[in-house]
Design a protein around this motif. Structure first.
Motif, PDB file in Angstrom:
ATOM      1  N   MET A   1      13.651  -3.421   0.514  1.00  0.00           N
ATOM      2  CA  MET A   1      13.255  -2.095   1.254  1.00  0.00           C
ATOM      3  C   MET A   1      13.017  -1.277  -0.041  1.00  0.00           C
ATOM      4  O   MET A   1      13.705  -1.080  -0.950  1.00  0.00           O
ATOM      5  CB  MET A   1      14.119  -1.583   1.988  1.00  0.00           C
ATOM      6  CG  MET A   1      14.347  -2.591   3.320  1.00  0.00           C
ATOM      7  SD  MET A   1      15.525  -1.589   4.636  1.00  0.00           S
ATOM      8  CE  MET A   1      13.881  -0.221   4.958  1.00  0.00           C
ATOM      9  N   PHE A   2      12.126  -0.125   0.149  1.00  0.00           N
ATOM     10  CA  PHE A   2      11.855   0.856  -0.884  1.00  0.00           C
ATOM     11  C   PHE A   2      11.190   1.806   0.053  1.00  0.00           C
ATOM     12  O   PHE A   2      10.572   1.790   1.246  1.00  0.00           O
ATOM     13  CB  PHE A   2      10.969   0.417  -2.092  1.00  0.00           C
ATOM     14  CG  PHE A   2       9.575  -0.313  -1.782  1.00  0.00           C
ATOM     15  CD1 PHE A   2       8.444   0.329  -1.603  1.00  0.00           C
ATOM     16  CD2 PHE A   2       9.312  -1.864  -1.260  1.00  0.00           C
ATOM     17  CE1 PHE A   2       7.293   0.019  -1.458  1.00  0.00           C
ATOM     18  CE2 PHE A   2       8.274  -2.086  -0.876  1.00  0.00           C
ATOM     19  CZ  PHE A   2       7.159  -1.423  -1.084  1.00  0.00           C
ATOM     20  N   VAL A   3      10.868   3.097  -0.671  1.00  0.00           N
ATOM     21  CA  VAL A   3      10.125   4.340  -0.180  1.00  0.00           C
ATOM     22  C   VAL A   3       8.876   4.423  -0.936  1.00  0.00           C
ATOM     23  O   VAL A   3       9.312   4.460  -2.221  1.00  0.00           O
ATOM     24  CB  VAL A   3      11.171   5.452  -0.276  1.00  0.00           C
ATOM     25  CG1 VAL A   3      10.231   6.537   0.288  1.00  0.00           C
ATOM     26  CG2 VAL A   3      12.444   5.078   0.841  1.00  0.00           C
ATOM     27  N   ILE A   4       7.803   4.779  -0.136  1.00  0.00           N
ATOM     28  CA  ILE A   4       6.851   5.266  -0.880  1.00  0.00           C
ATOM     29  C   ILE A   4       6.844   6.634  -0.729  1.00  0.00           C
ATOM     30  O   ILE A   4       6.613   7.456   0.252  1.00  0.00           O
ATOM     31  CB  ILE A   4       5.220   4.595  -0.293  1.00  0.00           C
ATOM     32  CG1 ILE A   4       5.393   3.076  -0.279  1.00  0.00           C
ATOM     33  CG2 ILE A   4       4.078   5.165  -1.022  1.00  0.00           C
ATOM     34  CD1 ILE A   4       4.314   2.430   0.574  1.00  0.00           C
ATOM     35  N   ASP A   5       6.829   7.225  -1.924  1.00  0.00           N
ATOM     36  CA  ASP A   5       7.186   8.816  -2.165  1.00  0.00           C
ATOM     37  C   ASP A   5       5.821   9.637  -1.895  1.00  0.00           C
ATOM     38  O   ASP A   5       4.872   8.954  -1.748  1.00  0.00           O
ATOM     39  CB  ASP A   5       7.715   9.053  -3.579  1.00  0.00           C
ATOM     40  CG  ASP A   5       8.500  10.295  -3.313  1.00  0.00           C
ATOM     41  OD1 ASP A   5       8.792  10.885  -2.240  1.00  0.00           O
ATOM     42  OD2 ASP A   5       8.925  10.821  -4.513  1.00  0.00           O
ATOM     43  N   LYS A   6       5.972  10.818  -1.662  1.00  0.00           N
ATOM     44  CA  LYS A   6       4.750  11.689  -1.369  1.00  0.00           C
ATOM     45  C   LYS A   6       3.848  11.659  -2.378  1.00  0.00           C
ATOM     46  O   LYS A   6       2.647  12.076  -2.158  1.00  0.00           O
ATOM     47  CB  LYS A   6       5.299  13.239  -1.245  1.00  0.00           C
ATOM     48  CG  LYS A   6       6.183  13.405  -0.120  1.00  0.00           C
ATOM     49  CD  LYS A   6       6.583  14.966  -0.138  1.00  0.00           C
ATOM     50  CE  LYS A   6       7.617  15.355   0.928  1.00  0.00           C
ATOM     51  NZ  LYS A   6       8.035  16.790   1.019  1.00  0.00           N
ATOM     52  N   ASP A   7       4.234  11.361  -3.818  1.00  0.00           N
ATOM     53  CA  ASP A   7       3.204  11.057  -4.745  1.00  0.00           C
ATOM     54  C   ASP A   7       2.512   9.709  -4.818  1.00  0.00           C
ATOM     55  O   ASP A   7       1.801   9.415  -5.768  1.00  0.00           O
ATOM     56  CB  ASP A   7       3.543  11.579  -5.891  1.00  0.00           C
ATOM     57  CG  ASP A   7       4.806  10.619  -6.711  1.00  0.00           C
ATOM     58  OD1 ASP A   7       5.292   9.931  -5.869  1.00  0.00           O
ATOM     59  OD2 ASP A   7       5.336  11.205  -7.734  1.00  0.00           O
ATOM     60  N   GLY A   8       2.868   8.682  -3.992  1.00  0.00           N
ATOM     61  CA  GLY A   8       2.509   7.459  -3.857  1.00  0.00           C
ATOM     62  C   GLY A   8       3.253   6.611  -5.006  1.00  0.00           C
ATOM     63  O   GLY A   8       3.078   5.362  -4.960  1.00  0.00           O
ATOM     64  N   SER A   9       4.438   6.785  -5.785  1.00  0.00           N
ATOM     65  CA  SER A   9       4.991   6.198  -6.258  1.00  0.00           C
ATOM     66  C   SER A   9       6.347   5.448  -5.378  1.00  0.00           C
ATOM     67  O   SER A   9       6.679   5.735  -4.526  1.00  0.00           O
ATOM     68  CB  SER A   9       5.953   7.074  -7.461  1.00  0.00           C
ATOM     69  OG  SER A   9       6.753   7.995  -7.059  1.00  0.00           O
ATOM     70  N   VAL A  10       6.722   4.529  -6.183  1.00  0.00           N
ATOM     71  CA  VAL A  10       7.806   3.623  -5.215  1.00  0.00           C
ATOM     72  C   VAL A  10       9.161   4.258  -5.697  1.00  0.00           C
ATOM     73  O   VAL A  10       9.388   4.225  -6.835  1.00  0.00           O
ATOM     74  CB  VAL A  10       7.532   2.167  -5.947  1.00  0.00           C
ATOM     75  CG1 VAL A  10       8.604   1.196  -5.042  1.00  0.00           C
ATOM     76  CG2 VAL A  10       6.465   1.410  -5.388  1.00  0.00           C
TER      77      VAL A  10
ATOM     78  N   PRO B   1      -0.179   7.678  -0.366  1.00  0.00           N
ATOM     79  CA  PRO B   1       0.997   8.009   0.616  1.00  0.00           C
ATOM     80  C   PRO B   1       0.945   8.283   2.050  1.00  0.00           C
ATOM     81  O   PRO B   1      -0.481   8.399   2.430  1.00  0.00           O
ATOM     82  CB  PRO B   1       1.307   9.540   0.020  1.00  0.00           C
ATOM     83  CG  PRO B   1       0.256   9.901  -0.705  1.00  0.00           C
ATOM     84  CD  PRO B   1      -0.613   8.910  -1.262  1.00  0.00           C
ATOM     85  N   GLY B   2       1.696   8.215   2.934  1.00  0.00           N
ATOM     86  CA  GLY B   2       1.362   8.482   4.183  1.00  0.00           C
ATOM     87  C   GLY B   2       1.335   9.889   4.509  1.00  0.00           C
ATOM     88  O   GLY B   2       1.416  10.766   3.746  1.00  0.00           O
TER      89      GLY B   2
ATOM     90  N   ARG C   1       7.026  10.840   2.930  1.00  0.00           N
ATOM     91  CA  ARG C   1       7.632   9.723   2.359  1.00  0.00           C
ATOM     92  C   ARG C   1       7.696   8.594   3.577  1.00  0.00           C
ATOM     93  O   ARG C   1       7.782   8.988   4.740  1.00  0.00           O
ATOM     94  CB  ARG C   1       9.003   9.716   2.154  1.00  0.00           C
ATOM     95  CG  ARG C   1       9.236  10.534   1.153  1.00  0.00           C
ATOM     96  CD  ARG C   1      10.682  10.998   0.775  1.00  0.00           C
ATOM     97  NE  ARG C   1      10.888  11.855  -0.431  1.00  0.00           N
ATOM     98  CZ  ARG C   1      11.626  12.754  -0.501  1.00  0.00           C
ATOM     99  NH1 ARG C   1      12.568  12.839   0.712  1.00  0.00           N
ATOM    100  NH2 ARG C   1      11.746  13.610  -1.667  1.00  0.00           N
ATOM    101  N   VAL C   2       7.301   7.428   3.203  1.00  0.00           N
ATOM    102  CA  VAL C   2       7.102   6.107   4.076  1.00  0.00           C
ATOM    103  C   VAL C   2       8.170   5.055   3.623  1.00  0.00           C
ATOM    104  O   VAL C   2       8.006   4.460   2.542  1.00  0.00           O
ATOM    105  CB  VAL C   2       5.800   5.806   4.111  1.00  0.00           C
ATOM    106  CG1 VAL C   2       5.594   4.673   5.216  1.00  0.00           C
ATOM    107  CG2 VAL C   2       4.807   6.805   4.681  1.00  0.00           C
TER     108      VAL C   2
END
Length: 60
Positions: A1-10, A38-39, A47-48
């Motif tokens: 699992m990971f999070v796609i942050d507001k800037d699109g980074s992992v 990003p979402g 964040r997604v």
């Protein structure tokens, strides 16, 4: 699992697997993902959380 942050980074990569070396390899693979889109909620980037199953096969 990971999070796609507001800037699109992992970010916040979490792994679980049958062996620590496989977990490290999964983390290495996910860390190499390119920037993503990003979402958005009501036009604002959010964040997604995301997960990708990785299957290792023995080919010998």
């Amino acid at each position: 699992m990971f999070v796609i942050d507001k800037d699109g980074s992992v970010k916040k990569i979490r792994t679980r697997g049958p062996h620590p070396l496989l977990e490290l390899e999964g983390r290495r693979i996910i860390a190499k993902l390119p920037l993503m889109t990003p979402g958005k909620v009501k036009g604002k980037a959010v964040r997604v959380p995301f997960s990708i199953p990785i299957t290792f096969r023995n080919v010998f």
